[in-house]
Design a protein around this motif. Structure first.
Motif, PDB file in Angstrom:
ATOM      1  N   GLU A 355      40.958  53.417  20.172  1.00 59.14           N
ATOM      2  CA  GLU A 355      41.130  52.136  20.264  1.00 59.14           C
ATOM      3  C   GLU A 355      42.023  51.712  21.540  1.00 59.14           C
ATOM      4  O   GLU A 355      41.903  51.144  22.395  1.00 59.14           O
ATOM      5  N   THR A 356      43.324  52.628  21.774  1.00 60.80           N
ATOM      6  CA  THR A 356      44.275  52.651  22.479  1.00 60.80           C
ATOM      7  C   THR A 356      43.773  52.674  24.058  1.00 60.80           C
ATOM      8  O   THR A 356      43.903  52.137  24.942  1.00 60.80           O
ATOM      9  N   ALA A 357      42.915  54.033  23.892  1.00 62.10           N
ATOM     10  CA  ALA A 357      42.398  54.547  25.062  1.00 62.10           C
ATOM     11  C   ALA A 357      41.474  53.515  25.767  1.00 62.10           C
ATOM     12  O   ALA A 357      41.379  53.347  26.835  1.00 62.10           O
ATOM     13  N   THR A 358      40.587  53.168  24.766  1.00 60.17           N
ATOM     14  CA  THR A 358      39.754  51.918  25.292  1.00 60.17           C
ATOM     15  C   THR A 358      40.300  50.836  25.866  1.00 60.17           C
ATOM     16  O   THR A 358      39.650  50.407  27.196  1.00 60.17           O
ATOM     17  N   ALA A 359      41.238  50.311  25.254  1.00 62.48           N
ATOM     18  CA  ALA A 359      41.760  49.398  26.048  1.00 62.48           C
ATOM     19  C   ALA A 359      42.603  49.597  27.426  1.00 62.48           C
ATOM     20  O   ALA A 359      42.670  48.806  28.400  1.00 62.48           O
ATOM     21  N   SER A 360      43.192  50.838  27.286  1.00 64.64           N
ATOM     22  CA  SER A 360      43.824  51.272  28.512  1.00 64.64           C
ATOM     23  C   SER A 360      43.114  51.182  29.638  1.00 64.64           C
ATOM     24  O   SER A 360      43.217  51.134  30.783  1.00 64.64           O
ATOM     25  N   LEU A 361      41.656  51.917  29.331  1.00 64.56           N
ATOM     26  CA  LEU A 361      40.689  51.974  30.389  1.00 64.56           C
ATOM     27  C   LEU A 361      40.081  50.905  30.900  1.00 64.56           C
ATOM     28  O   LEU A 361      40.132  50.668  32.164  1.00 64.56           O
ATOM     29  N   ARG A 362      40.029  49.712  30.073  1.00 61.71           N
ATOM     30  CA  ARG A 362      39.851  48.585  30.821  1.00 61.71           C
ATOM     31  C   ARG A 362      40.671  48.156  31.501  1.00 61.71           C
ATOM     32  O   ARG A 362      40.427  47.328  32.665  1.00 61.71           O
ATOM     33  N   ALA A 363      42.001  48.128  31.115  1.00 64.51           N
ATOM     34  CA  ALA A 363      43.106  47.748  31.868  1.00 64.51           C
ATOM     35  C   ALA A 363      43.309  48.513  33.283  1.00 64.51           C
ATOM     36  O   ALA A 363      43.537  47.978  34.503  1.00 64.51           O
ATOM     37  N   SER A 364      43.186  49.815  33.290  1.00 60.25           N
ATOM     38  CA  SER A 364      42.887  50.547  34.410  1.00 60.25           C
ATOM     39  C   SER A 364      42.045  50.337  35.392  1.00 60.25           C
ATOM     40  O   SER A 364      42.345  50.475  36.689  1.00 60.25           O
ATOM     41  N   VAL A 365      40.986  50.060  34.738  1.00 60.23           N
ATOM     42  CA  VAL A 365      39.705  49.728  35.834  1.00 60.23           C
ATOM     43  C   VAL A 365      40.274  48.436  36.625  1.00 60.23           C
ATOM     44  O   VAL A 365      39.722  48.256  37.809  1.00 60.23           O
ATOM     45  N   GLU A 366      40.655  47.438  35.936  1.00 64.04           N
ATOM     46  CA  GLU A 366      41.117  45.940  36.642  1.00 64.04           C
ATOM     47  C   GLU A 366      42.286  46.395  37.666  1.00 64.04           C
ATOM     48  O   GLU A 366      42.379  45.570  38.691  1.00 64.04           O
ATOM     49  N   ARG A 367      43.177  47.378  37.041  1.00 68.47           N
ATOM     50  CA  ARG A 367      44.237  47.689  38.029  1.00 68.47           C
ATOM     51  C   ARG A 367      43.633  48.291  39.385  1.00 68.47           C
ATOM     52  O   ARG A 367      44.262  47.930  40.472  1.00 68.47           O
ATOM     53  N   VAL A 368      42.757  49.217  39.188  1.00 66.63           N
ATOM     54  CA  VAL A 368      42.259  49.643  40.548  1.00 66.63           C
ATOM     55  C   VAL A 368      41.490  48.828  41.324  1.00 66.63           C
ATOM     56  O   VAL A 368      41.856  48.709  42.499  1.00 66.63           O
ATOM     57  N   ARG A 369      40.871  47.792  40.756  1.00 65.91           N
ATOM     58  CA  ARG A 369      40.270  46.852  41.627  1.00 65.91           C
ATOM     59  C   ARG A 369      41.376  45.987  42.458  1.00 65.91           C
ATOM     60  O   ARG A 369      41.035  45.630  43.548  1.00 65.91           O
ATOM     61  N   ALA A 370      42.283  45.630  41.602  1.00 66.83           N
ATOM     62  CA  ALA A 370      43.279  44.703  42.127  1.00 66.83           C
ATOM     63  C   ALA A 370      43.803  45.444  43.113  1.00 66.83           C
ATOM     64  O   ALA A 370      44.192  44.875  44.304  1.00 66.83           O
ATOM     65  N   SER A 371      44.380  46.653  42.886  1.00 67.76           N
ATOM     66  CA  SER A 371      45.303  47.666  43.796  1.00 67.76           C
ATOM     67  C   SER A 371      44.335  47.814  45.207  1.00 67.76           C
ATOM     68  O   SER A 371      45.004  47.925  46.199  1.00 67.76           O
ATOM     69  N   GLN A 372      43.153  47.803  45.121  1.00 70.23           N
ATOM     70  CA  GLN A 372      42.318  48.316  46.194  1.00 70.23           C
ATOM     71  C   GLN A 372      42.390  46.989  47.200  1.00 70.23           C
ATOM     72  O   GLN A 372      42.460  46.929  48.209  1.00 70.23           O
ATOM     73  N   VAL A 373      42.006  45.889  46.565  1.00 71.78           N
ATOM     74  CA  VAL A 373      42.024  44.676  47.401  1.00 71.78           C
ATOM     75  C   VAL A 373      43.434  44.470  48.026  1.00 71.78           C
ATOM     76  O   VAL A 373      43.339  44.101  49.048  1.00 71.78           O
ATOM     77  N   ALA A 374      44.666  44.566  47.132  1.00 68.90           N
ATOM     78  CA  ALA A 374      46.053  44.593  47.589  1.00 68.90           C
ATOM     79  C   ALA A 374      46.059  45.378  48.980  1.00 68.90           C
ATOM     80  O   ALA A 374      46.715  45.040  49.973  1.00 68.90           O
ATOM     81  N   PHE A 375      45.613  46.778  48.785  1.00 72.27           N
ATOM     82  CA  PHE A 375      45.992  47.532  49.645  1.00 72.27           C
ATOM     83  C   PHE A 375      45.091  47.308  51.208  1.00 72.27           C
ATOM     84  O   PHE A 375      45.591  47.330  52.039  1.00 72.27           O
ATOM     85  N   ASP A 376      43.789  47.020  50.718  1.00 74.56           N
ATOM     86  CA  ASP A 376      43.044  46.834  52.013  1.00 74.56           C
ATOM     87  C   ASP A 376      43.513  45.465  52.784  1.00 74.56           C
ATOM     88  O   ASP A 376      43.604  45.334  54.102  1.00 74.56           O
ATOM     89  N   GLY A 377      44.245  44.477  52.015  1.00 71.27           N
ATOM     90  CA  GLY A 377      44.737  43.207  52.544  1.00 71.27           C
ATOM     91  C   GLY A 377      45.925  43.543  53.263  1.00 71.27           C
ATOM     92  O   GLY A 377      46.134  43.109  54.669  1.00 71.27           O
ATOM     93  N   ILE A 378      46.893  44.227  52.701  1.00 70.78           N
ATOM     94  CA  ILE A 378      47.942  44.604  53.298  1.00 70.78           C
ATOM     95  C   ILE A 378      48.034  45.432  54.629  1.00 70.78           C
ATOM     96  O   ILE A 378      48.639  45.232  55.556  1.00 70.78           O
ATOM     97  N   ARG A 379      47.005  46.536  54.478  1.00 73.13           N
ATOM     98  CA  ARG A 379      46.820  47.239  55.750  1.00 73.13           C
ATOM     99  C   ARG A 379      46.323  46.388  56.867  1.00 73.13           C
ATOM    100  O   ARG A 379      46.592  46.864  57.878  1.00 73.13           O
ATOM    101  N   GLU A 380      45.443  45.472  56.553  1.00 73.51           N
ATOM    102  CA  GLU A 380      44.797  44.564  57.676  1.00 73.51           C
ATOM    103  C   GLU A 380      46.045  43.642  58.244  1.00 73.51           C
ATOM    104  O   GLU A 380      45.969  43.448  59.262  1.00 73.51           O
ATOM    105  N   GLU A 381      46.763  43.226  57.277  1.00 66.71           N
ATOM    106  CA  GLU A 381      47.956  42.358  57.851  1.00 66.71           C
ATOM    107  C   GLU A 381      49.113  43.108  58.613  1.00 66.71           C
ATOM    108  O   GLU A 381      49.534  42.529  59.661  1.00 66.71           O
ATOM    109  N   ALA A 382      48.925  44.537  58.370  1.00 68.15           N
ATOM    110  CA  ALA A 382      49.992  45.191  59.089  1.00 68.15           C
ATOM    111  C   ALA A 382      49.493  45.289  60.475  1.00 68.15           C
ATOM    112  O   ALA A 382      50.360  45.496  61.444  1.00 68.15           O
ATOM    113  N   THR A 383      48.185  45.424  60.803  1.00 66.66           N
ATOM    114  CA  THR A 383      47.675  45.720  61.963  1.00 66.66           C
ATOM    115  C   THR A 383      48.114  44.540  62.647  1.00 66.66           C
ATOM    116  O   THR A 383      47.727  44.471  64.150  1.00 66.66           O
TER     117      THR A 383
END
Length: 472
Positions: A355-383
């Motif tokens: 149960e814990t691993a399932t909840a952690s996986l759901r959170a991790s998937v959302e974390r990757v999505r948000a981190s990818q958006v943030a990285f792409d945005g910050i990288r573009e802003e740096a240029t």
């Protein structure tokens, strides 16, 4: 493969799990999935072979116990020297005859209060306990294969992520150097990018080392080098609630069933020892030729006797045997309670872990999505000069951590699912439908349970079975 007799020790079960394919360069063409790991572990495990041999030894104990109920016939050669001295009035005479006997002797138990029958029944319960212990060992072997496969998969994915991070760090370093040449950033920004690349390369080297370690464990657990892995396995069917999982485990887990048979075996042993305090009756007979060394005389003779014995005093040994059997039985009962508690805790731990691993996986998937958006945005802003190099590197590290966490959570969920399967007693080759020859413990038992004589057909069948087992 077993021969005609040995082949009956196993039965084929159809493979139900499919083989998934994944793409990873530099590996073999066919992909290894979790089912392949199960099959390899089941077919090559020395631990399973060891415990199968122990089960066959327990089977023989039933034959040994049964033999106590049968007549014992021996070819006997006996040399005797007698001495007798007698007085008749004033005449004293002495005789020292020497005799040689050659013939057959027979001994048959007639009555022992049921002690021998109880001994046989106790041995049969021990066989059943040992069979369940073998199933529990099988679960351990298959779960180790699960852990080894998922560990290799985790480390392969980690290496892939680390390699991507090295490539990304190299791109960032080149971009920072280009911006430095046109005066947009300072030498400090270049140094930060260089440090990030060096750190990524060091992490990649560590990940490759961890992969080599995981592959070595896979070889040990499965019996062969891992091929190209087929990705995360399909999750097994799991219970709908913790209560359902515990109930199933209490009814089905081989460790509990084995402990229950051990209790029954020792209950019978207590009864057997108590029966040993009573009388026993045996029939004895012999027939042969008795010759005298003093002359050429010989006699064809035979005798038969019915012997009754009742222990009166044996130095306290018999009573001590009863008390020892009772203590062993009490220990087995306490062990059964401990096993039941341990199984309940194991199911609870595995269920909560899943149960814990399932909840952690759901959170991790959302974390990757948000981190990818943030990285792409910050990288573009740096240029555009709105973000610093440090901001980009920080966002890159956050994305890396998120990707690693997702991979770890996905692996943890799969591991917890199969741990829950094992905790319920369901992680066996037969229940998984593996394409292996399932070891059949009943055939060997059926061949030996009637204690066949060495010259019988059953004994010859046993010889063929044992030879086939030694060739495997």
């Amino acid at each position: 493969m077993l021969g005609t007799a040995g082949g009956k020790l196993v039965k084929a079960v159809a493979l139900t799990a499919g083989i998934a394919l994944s793409v990873m360069p530099g590996r073999s063409v066919l992909a290894d999935n979790l089912t392949d790991a199960f099959i390899g572990a089941y077919n090559t495990s020395g631990l399973l072979e060891q415990n199968r041999a122990l089960l066959r030894a327990a089977d023989e104990d039933v034959a040994i116990a049964l033999s106590a109920l049968r007549p014992i016939i021996n070819w006997t050669v006996r040399v005797s020297q007698d001495y007798a001295k007698s007085r008749a009035g004033t005449v004293v005479s002495s005789v020292e005859p020497s005799r040689f006997f050659s013939g057959l002797t027979l001994s048959q138990l007639v009555y022992d209060g049921g002690a021998s029958i109880l001994g046989k029944q106790s041995a049969q319960e021990t066989v059943l306990a040992t069979r369940q212990a073998l199933i529990d060992i099988e679960q351990q072997v298959l779960f180790r294969a699960t852990t080894a496969y998922l560990s290799v998969l985790l480390q392969e994915e980690t290496v892939q992520i680390r390699q991507n991070n090295v490539n990304l760090s190299g791109e960032e370093l080149r971009a920072t150097q280009d911006r430095f040449e046109v005066g947009e950033v300072t030498r400090t920004d270049v140094a930060l990018s260089e440090a990030q690349l060096a750190s990524s390369q060091a992490d990649l080297a560590d990940a490759r080392g961890d992969l080599s370690t995981a592959q070595a464990e896979y070889v040990n657990a499965v019996g062969k080098q891992p091929g190209r892995t087929a990705g995360q396995p399909r999750l097994p069917k799991l219970p709908g609630s913790l209560a359902e999982a515990i109930s199933l485990a209490q009814r089905n887990h081989p460790a509990i069933l084995s402990a229950q048979h051990q209790v029954r075996a020792l209950d019978l042993t207590v009864q057997q020892q108590r029966a040993g305090l009573g009388p026993n009756v045996s029939l004895n007979a012999d027939a042969g030729i008795t010759e005298s060394y003093d002359n050429d005389d010989y006699t064809n003779d035979a005798s038969i006797s019915l012997n009754f014995n009742q222990p009166i005093y044996a130095g306290g040994r018999l009573a001590a045997n009863v008390r020892r059997a009772m203590a062993q039985r009490d220990a087995s009962r306490a062990n059964l309670l401990n096993v039941q508690k341990d199984i309940t805790q194991g199911v609870t731990d595995a269920y909560v872990r899943f149960e814990t691993a399932t909840a952690s996986l759901r959170a991790s998937v959302e974390r990757v999505r948000a981190s990818q958006v943030a990285f792409d945005g910050i990288r573009e802003e740096a240029t555009l000069g709105a973000r610093t190099t440090l901001d980009v590197l920080t966002a890159q590290q956050d994305l890396l951590d998120a990707q690693l966490a997702e991979v770890a959570s996905r692996t943890e969920r799969s591991l917890a699912a199969y741990q829950l399967l094992q905790a319920q007693g369901l992680l066996t080759a037969e229940r998984l439908g593996l394409a292996v020859q399932i070891y059949d413990p009943t055939l060997y038992y059926n061949l030996v349970k009637k204690a066949p004589a060495q010259i019988s057909k059953q004994s010859r069948d046993l010889d063929r079975v044992l030879k086939a087992l030694r060739r495997e």
